[in-house]
Scaffold this active site. Sequence first.
Site, PDB file in Angstrom:
ATOM      1  N   SER A  54       0.829  -1.212   0.000  1.00  0.00           N
ATOM      2  CA  SER A  54       0.000   0.000   0.000  1.00  0.00           C
ATOM      3  C   SER A  54       0.858   1.253   0.000  1.00  0.00           C
ATOM      4  O   SER A  54       1.781   1.382   0.806  1.00  0.00           O
ATOM      5  CB  SER A  54      -0.924   0.037   1.215  1.00  0.00           C
ATOM      6  OG  SER A  54      -1.639   1.258   1.252  1.00  0.00           O
ATOM      7  N   THR A  59       7.374   2.541   4.013  1.00  0.00           N
ATOM      8  CA  THR A  59       8.316   1.798   3.180  1.00  0.00           C
ATOM      9  C   THR A  59       7.857   1.770   1.726  1.00  0.00           C
ATOM     10  O   THR A  59       8.663   1.937   0.806  1.00  0.00           O
ATOM     11  CB  THR A  59       8.501   0.362   3.715  1.00  0.00           C
ATOM     12  OG1 THR A  59       8.880   0.431   5.087  1.00  0.00           O
ATOM     13  CG2 THR A  59       9.561  -0.389   2.943  1.00  0.00           C
ATOM     14  N   CYS A  60       6.575   1.579   1.513  1.00  0.00           N
ATOM     15  CA  CYS A  60       6.042   1.561   0.140  1.00  0.00           C
ATOM     16  C   CYS A  60       6.234   2.917  -0.518  1.00  0.00           C
ATOM     17  O   CYS A  60       6.670   3.001  -1.671  1.00  0.00           O
ATOM     18  CB  CYS A  60       4.566   1.176   0.148  1.00  0.00           C
ATOM     19  SG  CYS A  60       4.232  -0.451   0.838  1.00  0.00           S
ATOM     20  N   ALA A  61       5.911   3.968   0.208  1.00  0.00           N
ATOM     21  CA  ALA A  61       6.078   5.324  -0.319  1.00  0.00           C
ATOM     22  C   ALA A  61       7.543   5.590  -0.654  1.00  0.00           C
ATOM     23  O   ALA A  61       7.857   6.168  -1.699  1.00  0.00           O
ATOM     24  CB  ALA A  61       5.558   6.344   0.685  1.00  0.00           C
ATOM     25  N   SER A  63       9.823   3.426  -1.523  1.00  0.00           N
ATOM     26  CA  SER A  63      10.239   2.684  -2.719  1.00  0.00           C
ATOM     27  C   SER A  63       9.817   3.430  -3.989  1.00  0.00           C
ATOM     28  O   SER A  63      10.558   3.467  -4.963  1.00  0.00           O
ATOM     29  CB  SER A  63       9.695   1.253  -2.711  1.00  0.00           C
ATOM     30  OG  SER A  63       8.310   1.207  -2.982  1.00  0.00           O
TER      31      SER A  63
END
Length: 168
Positions: A54, A59-61, A63
């Site tokens: 999400s 961490t997703c942001a 990446s």
Amino acid sequence: MAIVTLKGNKLNTIGSLPTIGSSAPHFSLTKNDLSQDSLDNYKGKKVVLNIFPSIDTGTCAQSVRQFNQEAAELDNTVVLCISKDLPFAQARFCGAEGISNVVMLSDFRDGSFGKDYQVEFTDGPLSSLLSRSIVVIDENGTVSYTEQVPETVDEPNYKAALEALMDA
């Protein structure tokens, strides 16, 4: 089935990433403008699939930010950031962050990408979301690098993915 962890707790995915040297599975996903986009649209280019649970997690942001900065500068390369987030959330994030060098795609409609690439979680608190993974596809549609991040809260190995792009 692959086993990864979320803060040390085991989670299962429905399978394993495509093998290196295999043809990348076809997909059709939803862009931020609600149109469809597919792997076929990137024939002749190197493609990085940045897959994550999400955009609303740190961490997703990160990446997306990292690939926006690094891989997007490479010639003949496109970075596709893929999650089950609604296209509206993806667009909001990119607008707020000034992200314009990656393509955001959503698997929210039928979940077929997560199944075809074997990255859908089957259990735990992230059940039905996508496991943090990187797949690099060469200009011929062949998988040249994969990484399924063993601990979901960790970032992928950007350096290895970028090196694989250079070799592809």
